[in-house]
Design an enzyme around this catalytic site. Structure first.
Site, PDB file in Angstrom:
ATOM      1  N   GLU A 191       1.817   4.324  -2.936  1.00 45.96           N
ATOM      2  CA  GLU A 191       1.738   4.802  -4.318  1.00 45.96           C
ATOM      3  C   GLU A 191       3.080   5.278  -4.845  1.00 45.96           C
ATOM      4  O   GLU A 191       3.395   5.093  -6.027  1.00 45.96           O
ATOM      5  CB  GLU A 191       0.691   5.906  -4.434  1.00 45.96           C
ATOM      6  CG  GLU A 191      -0.753   5.418  -4.285  1.00 45.96           C
ATOM      7  CD  GLU A 191      -1.156   5.115  -2.863  1.00 45.96           C
ATOM      8  OE1 GLU A 191      -0.403   5.455  -1.931  1.00 45.96           O
ATOM      9  OE2 GLU A 191      -2.242   4.522  -2.662  1.00 45.96           O
ATOM     10  N   LEU A 195       0.851  -1.191   0.000  1.00 43.19           N
ATOM     11  CA  LEU A 195       0.000   0.000   0.000  1.00 43.19           C
ATOM     12  C   LEU A 195       0.889   1.244   0.000  1.00 43.19           C
ATOM     13  O   LEU A 195       1.123   1.854   1.052  1.00 43.19           O
ATOM     14  CB  LEU A 195      -0.908  -0.035   1.237  1.00 43.19           C
ATOM     15  CG  LEU A 195      -2.243   0.695   1.163  1.00 43.19           C
ATOM     16  CD1 LEU A 195      -3.001   0.529   2.465  1.00 43.19           C
ATOM     17  CD2 LEU A 195      -2.152   2.120   0.762  1.00 43.19           C
ATOM     18  N   PHE A 244      -7.736   5.332  -6.431  1.00 49.16           N
ATOM     19  CA  PHE A 244      -8.651   6.464  -6.624  1.00 49.16           C
ATOM     20  C   PHE A 244      -7.827   7.717  -6.897  1.00 49.16           C
ATOM     21  O   PHE A 244      -6.692   7.846  -6.417  1.00 49.16           O
ATOM     22  CB  PHE A 244      -9.507   6.715  -5.369  1.00 49.16           C
ATOM     23  CG  PHE A 244     -10.674   5.780  -5.204  1.00 49.16           C
ATOM     24  CD1 PHE A 244     -11.895   6.062  -5.787  1.00 49.16           C
ATOM     25  CD2 PHE A 244     -10.539   4.608  -4.483  1.00 49.16           C
ATOM     26  CE1 PHE A 244     -12.980   5.205  -5.642  1.00 49.16           C
ATOM     27  CE2 PHE A 244     -11.617   3.742  -4.325  1.00 49.16           C
ATOM     28  CZ  PHE A 244     -12.837   4.039  -4.910  1.00 49.16           C
ATOM     29  N   ASP A 245      -8.446   8.651  -7.612  1.00 51.21           N
ATOM     30  CA  ASP A 245      -7.809   9.934  -7.953  1.00 51.21           C
ATOM     31  C   ASP A 245      -7.103  10.603  -6.781  1.00 51.21           C
ATOM     32  O   ASP A 245      -5.986  11.069  -6.894  1.00 51.21           O
ATOM     33  CB  ASP A 245      -8.866  10.885  -8.532  1.00 51.21           C
ATOM     34  CG  ASP A 245     -10.222  10.717  -7.867  1.00 51.21           C
ATOM     35  OD1 ASP A 245     -10.335  10.967  -6.663  1.00 51.21           O
ATOM     36  OD2 ASP A 245     -11.175  10.292  -8.573  1.00 51.21           O
ATOM     37  N   HIS A 297     -12.281  10.595  -3.167  1.00 55.05           N
ATOM     38  CA  HIS A 297     -12.659   9.550  -4.122  1.00 55.05           C
ATOM     39  C   HIS A 297     -13.383  10.121  -5.337  1.00 55.05           C
ATOM     40  O   HIS A 297     -14.016   9.382  -6.084  1.00 55.05           O
ATOM     41  CB  HIS A 297     -13.576   8.522  -3.454  1.00 55.05           C
ATOM     42  CG  HIS A 297     -12.922   7.693  -2.390  1.00 55.05           C
ATOM     43  ND1 HIS A 297     -12.546   8.206  -1.185  1.00 55.05           N
ATOM     44  CD2 HIS A 297     -12.576   6.376  -2.358  1.00 55.05           C
ATOM     45  CE1 HIS A 297     -12.000   7.237  -0.441  1.00 55.05           C
ATOM     46  NE2 HIS A 297     -12.007   6.124  -1.143  1.00 55.05           N
TER      47      HIS A 297
HETATM   48  C1  LIG Z   1      -2.974   6.793  -0.066  1.00 51.10           C
HETATM   49  C2  LIG Z   1      -4.114   5.857  -0.163  1.00 51.10           C
HETATM   50  N1  LIG Z   1      -4.041   4.812  -1.020  1.00 51.10           N
HETATM   51  C3  LIG Z   1      -5.066   3.960  -1.149  1.00 51.10           C
HETATM   52  C4  LIG Z   1      -6.192   4.114  -0.409  1.00 51.10           C
HETATM   53  C5  LIG Z   1      -7.362   3.160  -0.575  1.00 51.10           C
HETATM   54  N2  LIG Z   1      -7.505   2.354   0.638  1.00 51.10           N
HETATM   55  C6  LIG Z   1      -8.383   2.695   1.585  1.00 51.10           C
HETATM   56  S1  LIG Z   1      -8.285   1.712   2.917  1.00 51.10           S
HETATM   57  C7  LIG Z   1      -7.067   0.770   2.213  1.00 51.10           C
HETATM   58  C8  LIG Z   1      -6.492  -0.358   2.989  1.00 51.10           C
HETATM   59  C9  LIG Z   1      -5.967   0.066   4.317  1.00 51.10           C
HETATM   60  O1  LIG Z   1      -5.493  -1.015   5.023  1.00 51.10           O
HETATM   61  P1  LIG Z   1      -4.936  -0.865   6.496  1.00 51.10           P
HETATM   62  O2  LIG Z   1      -3.932   0.233   6.556  1.00 51.10           O
HETATM   63  O3  LIG Z   1      -4.494  -2.197   6.927  1.00 51.10           O
HETATM   64  O4  LIG Z   1      -6.180  -0.366   7.346  1.00 51.10           O
HETATM   65  P2  LIG Z   1      -7.581  -1.120   7.561  1.00 51.10           P
HETATM   66  O5  LIG Z   1      -8.473  -0.679   6.459  1.00 51.10           O
HETATM   67  O6  LIG Z   1      -7.335  -2.575   7.565  1.00 51.10           O
HETATM   68  O7  LIG Z   1      -8.095  -0.610   8.865  1.00 51.10           O
HETATM   69  C10 LIG Z   1      -6.769   1.242   0.943  1.00 51.10           C
HETATM   70  C11 LIG Z   1      -5.791   0.635   0.037  1.00 51.10           C
HETATM   71  C12 LIG Z   1      -6.241   5.209   0.469  1.00 51.10           C
HETATM   72  N3  LIG Z   1      -7.310   5.443   1.233  1.00 51.10           N
HETATM   73  N4  LIG Z   1      -5.199   6.053   0.578  1.00 51.10           N
END
Ligand SMILES: Cc1ncc(C[n+]2csc(CCOP(=O)(O)OP(=O)(O)O)c2C)c(N)n1
Ligand SMILES: [Mg+2]
Lengths: 358, 334
Positions: free
Chosen positions: B62, B60, B85-86, B131
């Site tokens: 970018e 996770l 997402f954007d 989003h």
């Molecule tokens: C910078 C960013 N990239 C992608 C996302 C999309 N996204 C939202 S929640 C998530 C997963 C998060 O996982 P974690 O840090 O383990 O937290 P959890 O949701 O399990 O509480 C992703 C990829 C985001 N919100 N922000």
């Protein structure tokens, strides 16, 4: 570290000792922890239902993470500051943030309407990992002020991959910032298991940055309370951050938009169901005679009342006035915003004049 | 060749599948693109068919996604990465602006970075903060990046194929609220060169509807709104030409100029804020090129200089049919 996972309460509800961490809560405190967890779960379940009914745009469920959130939040003193991610509804509850604020956010009626200074609970952060730096900077300020305040930053296992989180560790370490990095490792980042984010246990990352790390049973509210309390005390001494990995599980979908059947086995969920955080404290309360049937029944009624309040809040929540789009873009006003606001108002008025609705 | 009616998301999926089949160097990387198939299912089934080494769920991060895509491209791969997402592209903005966009120039042409960055963008789906954004101008301002956005299923398929074949970095903005809209796509036969030629150039604008009184220029999600506006205006006897620009860098000014010199009026529509937006650039260029043909100033319809509002207000924020028609009326009133 003698044992890798700090646990003070087994899934069966038996107390166990740990050489480094201990809490000795009174019966009232134990009941309080149980109450908080039950209320958090009920609030959460109601919000999921409201999303299903189209009342909310989205809801990230905390189901399964009640102990990690309530235990850590109960360790905070009133003057301590919490920087949440977006799933910390239990922490918000403990900090006495009106649930209306959380519901408004996930209804799509606000992007964060509460005043962080009021309850020392900062705004939800949807961009993964950003708040770890804000918490660290806040803690740097606390250190400069010589204040008796500690800061806690909540984030997930997935967030641990972000540069911002790594940078927060570095800044926290080199400035001896009084910040506890509290990672709820719920085993999943949407569809990605922790193997996609790390190849060594997270808590072991901390020593590489020069501060201690500990893994706690995130479904054990007593251990979460004890470890977080110790971590907050540690950072308050001015010797730098501490990292707490709460080993827990996301029992529900990532959010109401997600379909976990596409990527994980129900067997895994079942395995964790046996470690339920609320059930184990209830077993303890019952075994040690701290609460009777009447007390649990009264708590259920309180939870139902909370659910009714949540429904009422959401169903009567007005949509914001469109003009508020232009509010607070700047603290001191801005010519372009003023111009666009005026033009928007005139445009809206033209529909009223023409008898058309927008 | 076979012509099918496909939703935009499925057309993109078919394009990725065809690219993976056609070139072993093509790789996909992004968050949740494997088993889940991406949060919009654009990569659905691709990891199953092409394996985890070609369809990679990434950590996770970018900046990590784009930064390692640059490294993979240096090694001869053609990464196609997904930003979920954007609003989540910004951790990667440094890698995109300081590295991806400039390495070809810095190496005096020796290095090529055929990286495609797919970004679902825009509003209209009732989502929470971050989003629903339209950050294309923030990228269009950077030399070295190609920036495109399809509005139809056919363009989704072919433009993505072309983007992947490009030796330059391409930011591929996918109009997320159109993912489920169906349209006809003529797909080439798998594994055969027959029919594998795109119907047009990647950066060419398309006349989506011909007209004589005014030109509406849009891209991505707003093309559909402009076509609806043209239909509504026709009922009032106004003949509107709609251009689907398809590309924000470069912009096909020739096609816009030709249209404007016929109609004498231009309204540019996008979801992104108008301040420093694509419309500003188009207005300036067309004023320079076609000043004597213009019957009215070039008007713009778009987002405000305010953060994208909570979802309950997005209909007021997004340029809808009424606001486009209002601009049409204002232009025609000159
Ligand atoms: C910078 C960013 N990239 C992608 C996302 C999309 N996204 C939202 S929640 C998530 C997963 C998060 O996982 P974690 O840090 O383990 O937290 P959890 O949701 O399990 O509480 C992703 C990829 C985001 N919100 N922000
Ligand atoms: Mg997680």
């Amino acid at each position: 570290m003698t044992t890798e996972l700090v646990q003070l309460l087994t899934p069966e509800g038996h107390r166990v000792d740990h050489p480094e961490y201990a809490v000795d809560p009174s019966a009232e405190e134990l009941r309080g922890l149980h109450r908080d967890m039950v209320l958090a779960r009920r609030l959460d379940a109601e919000a999921v239902t409201l999303q299903r009914q189209g009342e909310l745009a989205l809801w990230p469920s905390l189901l399964g993470q009640e102990a990690a959130q309530i235990g850590s939040a109960r360790a905070l003193r009133p003057r301590d500051h919490a920087f949440p991610s977006y799933r910390e509804h239990g922490v918000a509850l403990v900090r006495d943030v009106d649930p209306a604020h959380l519901l408004a956010l996930f209804r799509g009626a606000s992007n964060g309407s509460w005043d962080p200074a009021e309850r020392n609970f900062h705004l939800y952060t949807l961009v993964i990992g950003s708040q770890a730096l804000h918490a660290t900077g806040y803690a740097m300020g606390v250190a400069k002020d010589g204040a008796d305040t500690a800061v806690i930053a909540y984030f997930g296992d997935g967030a641990s991959s972000q540069g911002d989180v790594a940078e927060a560790f570095t800044f926290g370490a080199v400035y001896d910032a009084p910040v506890v990095f509290f990672c709820q490792n719920n085993q999943w980042a949407i569809s990605e298991p922790t193997e996609r984010q790390m190849r060594a246990p997270l808590y072991r990352r901390a020593p590489g940055y020069g501060f201690p790390g500990v893994r706690v049973d995130g479904n054990d509210v007593l251990a979460c309370l004890a470890v977080t309390r110790a971590a907050l005390d540690h950072v308050r001494t001015g010797s730098g951050p501490m990292f707490v990995e709460a080993f827990t599980y996301r029992m529900g979908a990532h959010t109401t938009s997600d379909d976990p059947t596409r990527y994980r086995d129900e067997a895994e969920v079942e395995e964790w169901r046996a470690k339920d955080p609320i059930l184990r404290l209830r077993r303890l309360l019952e075994r040690e005679g701290h609460a009777d049937e009447a007390w649990f029944a009264a708590l259920d009624e309180e939870a139902e009342a909370l659910a009714r309040r949540v429904r009422e809040i959401v169903r009567t929540m007005p949509d914001p006035d469109p003009m508020t789009m232009f509010d607070h873009v700047y603290a001191d006003g801005h010519a372009l915003v003023d111009e666009e606001r005026a033009r928007f108002a005139a445009y809206q008025a033209s529909f009223v004049d023409a008898g058309r609705s927008n | 060749m076979v012509t099918k009616s496909l939703p935009v998301a499925k057309a993109l999926n078919e394009a990725l599948r065809a690219a993976l089949e056609a070139d072993p160097k093509v790789l996909l990387m992004g968050e949740d693109i494997g088993k889940l198939g991406g949060v919009f299912r654009v990569t659905d089934g691709l990891q199953k068919d092409f394996g985890e080494s070609r369809v990679m769920d990434s950590p996770l991060a970018e900046s990590g996604i784009v930064g390692t895509a640059i490294g993979l491209a240096l090694r001869g791969y053609r990464p196609v990465v997904e930003i979920q997402f954007d609003g989540f592209v910004f951790p990667a903005y440094d890698q995109i602006v300081t590295q991806l966009a400039k390495m070809h120039a810095r190496s005096q042409g020796k290095v090529r970075l055929p990286v495609v960055i797919r970004i679902p963008y825009g509003g209209g789906i009732g989502a929470v903060e971050h989003h629903s954004e339209s950050p294309e101008a923030l990228f269009a301002h950077v030399a070295g990046l190609r920036i495109v956005s399809p509005s139809t299923s056919s363009d989704a398929y072919w433009m993505l194929r072309q983007a992947i074949r490009s030796d330059d970095p391409v930011i591929f903005f996918e109009p997320k609220r159109r993912y489920w809209d169906k349209g006809e796509v003529t797909l080439p036969d798998s594994g055969s060169a027959a029919g594998d030629a795109p119907p047009g150039e990647l950066h060419e604008a398309r006349v989506a509807r011909a007209g004589t009184d005014l030109t509406l220029a849009a891209y991505g999600p707003m093309v559909k709104v402009c076509l609806q506006a043209a239909v509504a205006a026709e009922e009032e006897g106004k003949s509107i030409e709609v251009l689907d620009l398809r590309s924000m860098s470069p912009i096909d000014f020739d096609t816009i100029q030709t249209s404007v010199e016929k109609t004498g009026r231009l309204v540019v529509v996008h979801e992104a804020p108008v301040f420093y937006g694509a419309g500003a650039e188009i207005a300036a260029r067309i004023t320079e090129r076609s000043f004597h043909h213009l019957e009215a100033p070039v008007l713009r319809v778009g987002g405000y200089h305010a953060p994208y509002p909570p979802a309950r207000l997005e209909e007021e924020y997004l340029p809808g049919l009424d606001r486009v028609l209002d601009a049409v009326d204002r232009s025609l009133a000159y």
